[in-house]
Design a protein around this motif. Structure first.
Motif, PDB file in Angstrom:
ATOM      1  N   UNK A  57      32.082  55.167  -0.304  1.00 50.16           N
ATOM      2  CA  UNK A  57      32.627  53.859   0.074  1.00 50.16           C
ATOM      3  C   UNK A  57      33.993  53.598  -0.541  1.00 50.16           C
ATOM      4  N   UNK A  58      34.381  54.416  -1.513  1.00 50.43           N
ATOM      5  CA  UNK A  58      35.717  54.301  -2.104  1.00 50.43           C
ATOM      6  C   UNK A  58      36.753  55.088  -1.302  1.00 50.43           C
ATOM      7  N   UNK A  59      36.294  55.998  -0.454  1.00 50.10           N
ATOM      8  CA  UNK A  59      37.221  56.912   0.223  1.00 50.10           C
ATOM      9  C   UNK A  59      37.149  56.895   1.746  1.00 50.10           C
ATOM     10  N   UNK A  60      36.065  56.344   2.322  1.00 54.06           N
ATOM     11  CA  UNK A  60      35.900  56.493   3.771  1.00 54.06           C
ATOM     12  C   UNK A  60      36.954  55.746   4.584  1.00 54.06           C
ATOM     13  N   UNK A  61      37.623  54.764   3.973  1.00 52.75           N
ATOM     14  CA  UNK A  61      38.628  53.987   4.712  1.00 52.75           C
ATOM     15  C   UNK A  61      40.059  54.294   4.276  1.00 52.75           C
ATOM     16  N   UNK A  92      44.642  62.324   4.293  1.00 55.66           N
ATOM     17  CA  UNK A  92      43.461  61.751   3.641  1.00 55.66           C
ATOM     18  C   UNK A  92      42.249  61.695   4.573  1.00 55.66           C
ATOM     19  N   UNK A  93      42.385  62.223   5.768  1.00 57.22           N
ATOM     20  CA  UNK A  93      41.314  62.124   6.755  1.00 57.22           C
ATOM     21  C   UNK A  93      40.070  62.908   6.312  1.00 57.22           C
ATOM     22  N   UNK A  94      38.921  62.258   6.408  1.00 50.98           N
ATOM     23  CA  UNK A  94      37.643  62.945   6.224  1.00 50.98           C
ATOM     24  C   UNK A  94      37.268  63.308   4.814  1.00 50.98           C
ATOM     25  N   UNK A  97      33.681  62.782   3.624  1.00 55.16           N
ATOM     26  CA  UNK A  97      32.661  63.737   4.062  1.00 55.16           C
ATOM     27  C   UNK A  97      32.406  64.797   2.989  1.00 55.16           C
ATOM     28  N   UNK A  98      33.434  65.129   2.238  1.00 53.27           N
ATOM     29  CA  UNK A  98      33.271  66.074   1.134  1.00 53.27           C
ATOM     30  C   UNK A  98      32.370  65.482   0.057  1.00 53.27           C
ATOM     31  N   UNK A  99      32.484  64.179  -0.164  1.00 48.57           N
ATOM     32  CA  UNK A  99      31.652  63.532  -1.180  1.00 48.57           C
ATOM     33  C   UNK A  99      30.186  63.483  -0.737  1.00 48.57           C
ATOM     34  N   UNK A 100      29.962  63.309   0.547  1.00 43.39           N
ATOM     35  CA  UNK A 100      28.594  63.357   1.075  1.00 43.39           C
ATOM     36  C   UNK A 100      28.007  64.749   0.868  1.00 43.39           C
ATOM     37  N   UNK A 101      28.786  65.774   1.207  1.00 48.39           N
ATOM     38  CA  UNK A 101      28.323  67.155   1.035  1.00 48.39           C
ATOM     39  C   UNK A 101      28.076  67.478  -0.433  1.00 48.39           C
ATOM     40  N   UNK A 185      31.269  70.249  -6.590  1.00 50.64           N
ATOM     41  CA  UNK A 185      32.417  69.422  -6.970  1.00 50.64           C
ATOM     42  C   UNK A 185      33.642  69.752  -6.115  1.00 50.64           C
ATOM     43  N   UNK A 186      33.418  69.995  -4.833  1.00 54.56           N
ATOM     44  CA  UNK A 186      34.527  70.401  -3.958  1.00 54.56           C
ATOM     45  C   UNK A 186      35.551  69.287  -3.786  1.00 54.56           C
ATOM     46  N   UNK A 187      35.083  68.036  -3.679  1.00 51.77           N
ATOM     47  CA  UNK A 187      36.016  66.909  -3.556  1.00 51.77           C
ATOM     48  C   UNK A 187      36.903  66.841  -4.793  1.00 51.77           C
ATOM     49  N   UNK A 188      36.287  66.938  -5.946  1.00 48.24           N
ATOM     50  CA  UNK A 188      37.023  66.825  -7.197  1.00 48.24           C
ATOM     51  C   UNK A 188      38.013  67.974  -7.360  1.00 48.24           C
ATOM     52  N   UNK A 189      37.560  69.182  -7.080  1.00 46.30           N
ATOM     53  CA  UNK A 189      38.433  70.345  -7.240  1.00 46.30           C
ATOM     54  C   UNK A 189      39.629  70.267  -6.304  1.00 46.30           C
ATOM     55  N   UNK A 190      39.398  69.862  -5.060  1.00 48.67           N
ATOM     56  CA  UNK A 190      40.518  69.787  -4.108  1.00 48.67           C
ATOM     57  C   UNK A 190      41.528  68.744  -4.554  1.00 48.67           C
ATOM     58  N   UNK A 191      41.043  67.597  -5.051  1.00 49.91           N
ATOM     59  CA  UNK A 191      41.969  66.541  -5.434  1.00 49.91           C
ATOM     60  C   UNK A 191      42.730  66.866  -6.705  1.00 49.91           C
ATOM     61  N   UNK A 192      42.127  67.629  -7.595  1.00 51.22           N
ATOM     62  CA  UNK A 192      42.878  68.083  -8.768  1.00 51.22           C
ATOM     63  C   UNK A 192      44.073  68.908  -8.325  1.00 51.22           C
TER      64      UNK A 192
END
Length: 256
Positions: A57-61, A92-94, A97-101, A185-192
């Motif tokens: 909910x912090x990232x979907x929009x 920033x699209x999608x 979905x990484x956080x859901x996964x 932790x794919x979301x975290x790793x990608x954003x780092x």
């Protein structure tokens, strides 16, 4: 000459004035406990699950927020920034979905090791936290205001968190939970990785905008600070949730 010098120093003024909000973030986010060498492994693992589940909910929009902020900037004559925000929105699209996964991956990993089973959908269906509502409302307020350009301050401060703390959180997770934890932790790793470039871009946008509109430095500082306060509340909520959950699982046993 003096006016030109002041304009060049406005970015430094922003950096100086936002520092108190960054310090407040460090004090209120709960990260000091997460990075402690004494962190309970169960709390840390649950924290990562809550971070991803609540993070949806912090990232979907995000893509929509940046796009609409760009549109508003264009409507109000902030053409260069508006166009750049719209371009950045596509990157920033999608991401939610990484956080859901990652939530599913972390829960699946937990369930292979503990007799007390977790359910990823339970985490993902939790009510949105008050801090998340504040964060979402901040974006809406900025977009609807006459200062939609302040979106760049939100992006700058929030994406910088990945650069400042993301690697440290990943390293702490590997140290406490083992190297395989990064599979969730794919979301975290990608954003780092990508937020290094995003932060450099946001810094450039801030500098250019302040040179053209120096009267708006205080607005940018105010909104950047509000974004940090809301995000600190989000992280602290994840920590409290993990701590409370861990207490209910006291005495859990690993699968033999």
């Amino acid at each position: 000459m003096l006016e030109t010098q002041v304009k060049r120093n406005l970015y430094a003024i922003y950096e100086s004035q936002i520092e108190s909000a960054r310090l407040r973030f460090e004090q209120n986010s709960g990260l000091e406990k997460i990075f402690s060498p004494d962190i309970d492994s169960t709390v840390l693992e649950l924290y990562l699950i809550y971070f991803n589940a609540h993070g949806v909910a912090m990232t979907d929009a995000v893509e929509d927020w940046i796009n609409r902020a760009g549109d508003r900037c264009l409507q109000l004559g902030y053409t260069e920034l508006g166009q750049l925000l719209r371009t950045h929105a596509q990157q920033e699209a999608g991401h939610h979905l990484m956080m859901i996964e990652d939530t599913h991956s972390l829960v699946a990993s937990w369930n292979t090791r503990y007799t007390q089973q977790l359910n990823a959908e339970w985490f993902l269906s939790l009510p949105i936290a008050e801090s998340t509502h504040r964060y979402r409302q901040l974006h809406e307020d900025v977009i609807a205001s006459n200062t939609p350009f302040a979106q760049v301050a939100i992006e700058y401060e929030i994406e910088m968190l990945s650069v400042r703390y993301g690697s440290q959180l990943i390293q702490q997770s590997q140290k406490v939970l083992g190297s395989k934890i990064t599979e969730g932790l794919t979301f975290m790793e990608e954003h780092v990785s990508v937020d290094i470039g995003h932060t450099q871009l946001n810094a450039k946008l801030l500098k250019n905008f302040l040179q053209e509109y120096p009267e708006n430095v205080n607005v940018l500082v105010e909104i950047g600070g509000k974004a940090l306060d809301a995000y600190a509340g989000f992280l602290n909520h994840c920590l409290r949730s993990a701590q409370e959950h861990a207490r209910t699982l006291a005495g859990i046993t690993q699968v033999s």
